[in-house]
Design an enzyme around this catalytic site. Structure first.
Site, PDB file in Angstrom:
ATOM      1  N   GLY A   1      -6.364 -29.021  34.873  1.00 26.02           N
ATOM      2  CA  GLY A   1      -6.683 -30.429  35.017  1.00 26.02           C
ATOM      3  C   GLY A   1      -5.810 -31.041  36.083  1.00 26.02           C
ATOM      4  O   GLY A   1      -4.816 -30.449  36.521  1.00 26.02           O
TER       5      GLY A   1
ATOM      6  N   GLY B   1      -4.606 -35.115  38.011  1.00 25.47           N
ATOM      7  CA  GLY B   1      -4.683 -36.557  38.113  1.00 25.47           C
ATOM      8  C   GLY B   1      -4.637 -36.961  39.570  1.00 25.47           C
ATOM      9  O   GLY B   1      -4.957 -36.174  40.470  1.00 25.47           O
TER      10      GLY B   1
ATOM     11  N   GLY C   1      -0.747 -35.458  40.342  1.00 27.47           N
ATOM     12  CA  GLY C   1      -0.216 -34.297  39.647  1.00 27.47           C
ATOM     13  C   GLY C   1      -1.325 -33.391  39.160  1.00 27.47           C
ATOM     14  O   GLY C   1      -2.496 -33.778  39.112  1.00 27.47           O
TER      15      GLY C   1
ATOM     16  N   LYS D   1       3.139 -27.918  34.897  1.00 29.32           N
ATOM     17  CA  LYS D   1       2.923 -29.222  35.520  1.00 29.32           C
ATOM     18  C   LYS D   1       3.590 -29.226  36.889  1.00 29.32           C
ATOM     19  O   LYS D   1       4.739 -28.799  37.027  1.00 29.32           O
ATOM     20  CB  LYS D   1       3.505 -30.338  34.654  1.00 29.32           C
ATOM     21  CG  LYS D   1       2.763 -30.553  33.348  1.00 29.32           C
ATOM     22  CD  LYS D   1       3.243 -31.829  32.658  1.00 29.32           C
ATOM     23  CE  LYS D   1       2.406 -32.136  31.429  1.00 29.32           C
ATOM     24  NZ  LYS D   1       2.763 -33.447  30.839  1.00 29.32           N
TER      25      LYS D   1
ATOM     26  N   ALA E   1      -2.125 -25.039  25.279  1.00 36.70           N
ATOM     27  CA  ALA E   1      -3.030 -25.271  24.150  1.00 36.70           C
ATOM     28  C   ALA E   1      -4.439 -24.902  24.597  1.00 36.70           C
ATOM     29  O   ALA E   1      -5.070 -25.634  25.369  1.00 36.70           O
ATOM     30  CB  ALA E   1      -2.953 -26.725  23.693  1.00 36.70           C
TER      31      ALA E   1
ATOM     32  N   ASN F   1      -8.023 -30.934  24.247  1.00 36.58           N
ATOM     33  CA  ASN F   1      -7.524 -32.074  23.477  1.00 36.58           C
ATOM     34  C   ASN F   1      -8.326 -32.262  22.194  1.00 36.58           C
ATOM     35  O   ASN F   1      -9.430 -31.735  22.023  1.00 36.58           O
ATOM     36  CB  ASN F   1      -7.500 -33.349  24.325  1.00 36.58           C
ATOM     37  CG  ASN F   1      -8.885 -33.837  24.693  1.00 36.58           C
ATOM     38  OD1 ASN F   1      -9.740 -34.062  23.842  1.00 36.58           O
ATOM     39  ND2 ASN F   1      -9.117 -34.017  25.996  1.00 36.58           N
TER      40      ASN F   1
ATOM     41  N   ASP G   1       1.054 -44.369  23.882  1.00 40.33           N
ATOM     42  CA  ASP G   1      -0.332 -44.040  24.225  1.00 40.33           C
ATOM     43  C   ASP G   1      -0.859 -42.955  23.293  1.00 40.33           C
ATOM     44  O   ASP G   1      -1.449 -41.971  23.736  1.00 40.33           O
ATOM     45  CB  ASP G   1      -0.426 -43.592  25.687  1.00 40.33           C
ATOM     46  CG  ASP G   1      -1.869 -43.544  26.181  1.00 40.33           C
ATOM     47  OD1 ASP G   1      -2.738 -44.140  25.516  1.00 40.33           O
ATOM     48  OD2 ASP G   1      -2.129 -42.911  27.219  1.00 40.33           O
TER      49      ASP G   1
ATOM     50  N   ASP H   1       2.312 -35.696  26.286  1.00 40.25           N
ATOM     51  CA  ASP H   1       2.568 -36.869  27.134  1.00 40.25           C
ATOM     52  C   ASP H   1       3.488 -37.886  26.491  1.00 40.25           C
ATOM     53  O   ASP H   1       3.455 -39.063  26.827  1.00 40.25           O
ATOM     54  CB  ASP H   1       1.250 -37.560  27.530  1.00 40.25           C
ATOM     55  CG  ASP H   1       0.416 -36.703  28.466  1.00 40.25           C
ATOM     56  OD1 ASP H   1       0.978 -35.744  29.021  1.00 40.25           O
ATOM     57  OD2 ASP H   1      -0.774 -36.982  28.642  1.00 40.25           O
TER      58      ASP H   1
END
Length: 819
Positions: free
Chosen positions: A483, A485, A488, A512, A562, A566, A621, A639
């Site tokens: 994934g 963003g 990042g 990351k 994981a 999610n 969050d 996060d």
């Protein structure tokens, strides 16, 4: 070769020797006192070792110890060795007025010791209570040992302040010091009613020995009138305190106007700049000097070149950081100096100028002054110490192997760690810039003339190596992206030898990293997240840090992988085939979920949040999209270490997967930007709703403006069709309008643990009926239908008496349920 400690010790000894060369002042014989009386106060707790020592003259002939005017006997607990008394395993009966009486040819001397052995437990809050057990109070209590005395205040002057206004999270203590015969009792009322420990979260402590009540971490619900009632059979007295708890108002540091002030001094003088800083969050203070680089004071990015003169260390206090000392200034020291203070909200700065003038000639009178010899002595000592310090600095500079482009190497304070830079640094002068990562933002000067803020070469930053977490890059094999963003990305990787005991073991991990167009703020946030994960430690239900690559290349943060994505996608992928709004109604779900599976998901998330709360970490969050699921169906919160700018949240902007973050936010976070563990509990209630709707979207079709109004009016979401009344009431408790009335994560863990234990493994969900009150699993595109009365998530229907599993709920008709 002498070590630097030896050199400094030698300089101090030389200075002391020079000082000793002066004749010592003497007092005439008549100035000597004939008798001295001293009183010392000693406090101890039951079981402590009590030691009293009497200071003696050289010609003392006899020593006598008494307690309360009676000869002090020696026993198996009390030992007298001349000038010292030791009492082992002290008890309250050992309290009293001790006296050491000595006789000598030069006169008699008596030293008094007021001893109080308190039966209260030791507490840091009781440091100001020593005067409550002074000898004066004991003498007052002893004046009427056998008479009946109604209760009375022993220190009424300490009770004059009745209104106490304190910020939230502070510790509050109310005291009602009293006396009476027989000894009176103490009890407390709040707003005229009996006050018990279970009436507030965290309870309270009563120190009966000091007649006080202590409440830790006060919250707004603690506001009110607190009355102490002191009574015995001869009377009763009372006193009322008013407590007002003020919510904290986060802001960047405030600097006192006019400080630091401009200075004009002579060459060789000493200069002191003062900067007063006021900040609720812990501030980070630095002193900077504006310098020139290649003849310019401003860099290509229009930011000034500065040199960091003083920065906080591990043991440095804020008071020490508020003062900058410059010794023996030269013309090169003239220029602009800046005091820069920052906290988690932002930064502020004030500047002042130093002007250095030619020194004036000393007059002959100065040279013949009686203080001249003393000045020479101290100057010589200071010179020797300065020489030693310079020697140490030169030695350390030669021993370092790092090369610098300029004369000094500067550092950035990063969560109590230094991040050395290889080039001259510049610091942003924008007082409103964000510092959410809790660090000063420092950037390297560019060798080129480009003013781009992007990190074209992240490798320019040299992070300190942490042997506990560092993994060589050749033992990390990067794989496919998982994934990304804006700046990042996360990639799948294989790490070799994460376990030091198994150097050849291969582990699947997630890595990351920053993208090529990342900014310095993104780098700062990634470092902050890594450091936060280090400090929080490991737990089964959070994404744990496994390692990092910080040397000789871009920053890689290695975390647990994981495999099942999610929690929201995990739930949606397991919706039954006949269920409306699943991603692909024709495909067979991967596995069928039981009711116990859903409760287990909630229980695991609650456990993870309980651990984060114990580490003083506020997530801000919490949602199903930020909970990851491993191959073994273990829930892991992700996060939690991210730096979030809560003052620049776009309430009307959707996230990358179409979710509106405001729908998970507590009212106090939404309207007042107050984030606490209680606001995380509200978000957990929304997450519970997501779980029992198998990944449904909260408040589907409700515009943000309407949501604000509904929340203010007390409306809450209706009960999902596949949960019990007990679980729905748990959601409603999480959505209580008063934060202090919401359950804690510890309580949620206990309740969910009990529900899991009582639930059968065979209770599979009957979800084949349409759930048309819940949103589809894709971004909301049904605004025209979702906002209709048939699609409302609110209802005023009374709760059914029986559990709603398994049954088909009646459709709601647009009515609203008020909390």
């Amino acid at each position: 070769m002498f070590t630097w400690r030896c050199l400094i010790l030698w300089a101090v000894l030389v200075t002391a020797t020079l000082s000793a060369a002066r004749p010592a002042p003497t007092l005439p014989d008549q100035a000597l006192p004939k008798a001295n009386i001293e009183v010392e106060s000693h406090s101890a707790h039951p079981g402590d070792l009590l030691q009293l020592r009497c200071r003696l003259r050289d010609d003392v002939q006899s020593i006598n110890w008494v307690r309360d005017g009676v000869q002090l006997p020696e026993n198996n607990r009390t030992r007298i060795t001349g000038e010292e008394v030791e009492v082992r395993d002290a008890v309250p009966e050992d309290s009293g007025l001790y006296a050491c009486m000595t006789n000598s040819p030069s006169g008699s001397e008596t030293t008094y010791f007021s001893v109080n052995v308190s039966d209260a437990l030791p507490s840091a809050e009781d440091d100001d209570d020593e005067d409550d057990s002074s000898s004066e109070e004991k003498e007052a209590d002893n004046t009427k040992p056998n008479q009946a005395v109604a209760p009375y205040w022993t220190y009424p002057e300490k009770m004059e302040k009745k209104l106490h206004a304190v910020p939230a999270a502070k510790t509050v203590k109310f005291k009602c010091p009293s006396g009476g015969t027989p000894n009176p009792t103490l009890r407390w009322l709040k707003n005229g009613k009996e006050f018990k420990p279970d009436h507030r979260i965290g309870g309270y402590k009563v120190r009966y020995a000091t007649w006080s009540i202590i409440m830790d971490s006060v919250v707004p619900s603690d506001k009110g009138n607190y009355t102490c009632i002191v009574e015995n059979k001869y009377g009763s007295i009372n006193h009322t305190y008013q407590l007002d708890v003020v919510e904290r108002s986060p802001h960047r540091p405030i600097l006192q106007a006019g400080l630091p002030a401009n200075k004009t001094v002579a060459l060789g003088s000493n200069v002191e700049f003062v900067c007063k800083v006021y900040s609720d969050p812990q501030p980070h203070i630095q002193w900077l000097k504006h310098i020139e680089v290649n003849g310019s004071k401003i860099g290509p990015d229009n930011l000034p070149y500065v040199q960091i003169l003083k920065t906080a260390g591990v043991n440095t206090t804020d008071k020490e950081m508020e003062v900058l000392h410059l010794r023996n200034v030269s013309f090169e020291d003239a220029g602009e100096y800046t005091c820069l203070a920052g906290n988690s909200i932002g930064i502020s700065h004030h500047s002042a100028w130093l002007t250095v003038l030619e020194a004036t000639e000393q007059s002959p009178a100065m040279m013949t002054s009686p203080l001249y010899l003393e000045i020479i002595i101290y100057c010589t000592g200071a010179f020797l110490i300065s020489c030693m310090v310079v020697t140490v600095i030169i030695y350390k500079m030669k021993s370092t192997t790092k090369k610098t482009d300029f004369n000094s190497q500067l550092a950035v304070h990063k969560l109590a760690k230094s991040i050395p830079l290889r080039r001259q640094v510049t610091v942003s002068a924008d007082s409103s810039s964000s510092m959410n990562s809790g660090v000063m933002l420092v950037r390297p000067s560019r060798l080129s003339s480009s003013g781009t803020p992007m990190l074209a070469g992240v490798s320019e930053y040299e992070l300190p190596e942490d042997p506990r977490w560092e993994l060589p890059r050749d033992r990390l094999i990067l794989g496919k992206p998982l994934g990304e963003g804006c700046f990042g990305q996360v990639v799948l990787a294989e790490a070799i030898g994460l376990d030091k005991d198994k150097p050849n073991r291969v582990t699947k991990v997630a890595v990351k990293m920053l993208k090529s167009d990342a900014t310095e703020k993104d780098l700062s946030d990634l470092i902050s997240e890594m450091e936060m994960m280090k400090m929080i430690g490991k737990h089964k239900n959070i994404i744990n840090l496994l390692g990092a690559c910080t040397q000789d290349g871009p920053l890689y943060v290695i975390v647990e992988y994981a495999s099942k994505g999610n929690l929201r996608e995990y739930l949606q992928a397991r919706r039954p085939p006949g269920m409306e709004y699943c991603y692909n109604p024709t495909r067979i779900p991967e596995e069928q979920l039981s009711f116990k599976d859903l409760v287990s998901c909630a229980y695991q998330v609650a456990r993870g949040m309980e651990y984060l709360a114990s580490k003083k970490c506020i997530h801000r969050d919490l949602a199903a999209r930020n909970v990851l699921v491993t191959e073994d169906n273990v829930m892991k919160i992700a996060d939690f270490g991210l730096a979030r700018d809560i003052h620049h949240i776009d309430y009307y902007k959707k996230t990358t997967n179409g979710r509106l973050p405001v729908k998970w936010m507590a009212p106090e976070a939404l309207f007042d930007r107050i984030y606490t563990h209680q606001s995380d509990v509200w978000s957990f209630g929304v997450l519970l709703w997501e779980i029992f709707t198998l990944g449904g979207s909260p408040y589907p079709g409700v515009p943000v403006e309407e949501l604000f109004k509904l929340l203010k009016e007390g409306h809450r979401m209706d009960k999902p069709s596949n949960c019990t009344n007990e679980l729905y009431m748990m959601m409603r408790d999480c959505w209580h309008a008063v934060p202090s009335q919401r359950p804690t994560f510890k309580q949620l863990v206990e309740d969910l643990d009990r529900i899991v234990a009582m639930t059968s493994n065979q209770e599979y969900l009957d979800l084949s009926v349409p759930l048309d009150q819940y949103s589809p699993g894709f971004p909301a595109t049904r605004s025209s239908t979702c906002s209709s009365g048939e699609d409302s998530v609110f209802s005023h229907d009374p709760l059914p008496d029986e559990p709603c599993l398994p049954r088909c709920p009646p459709h709601s008709h647009g009515a609203l349920k008020r909390h």
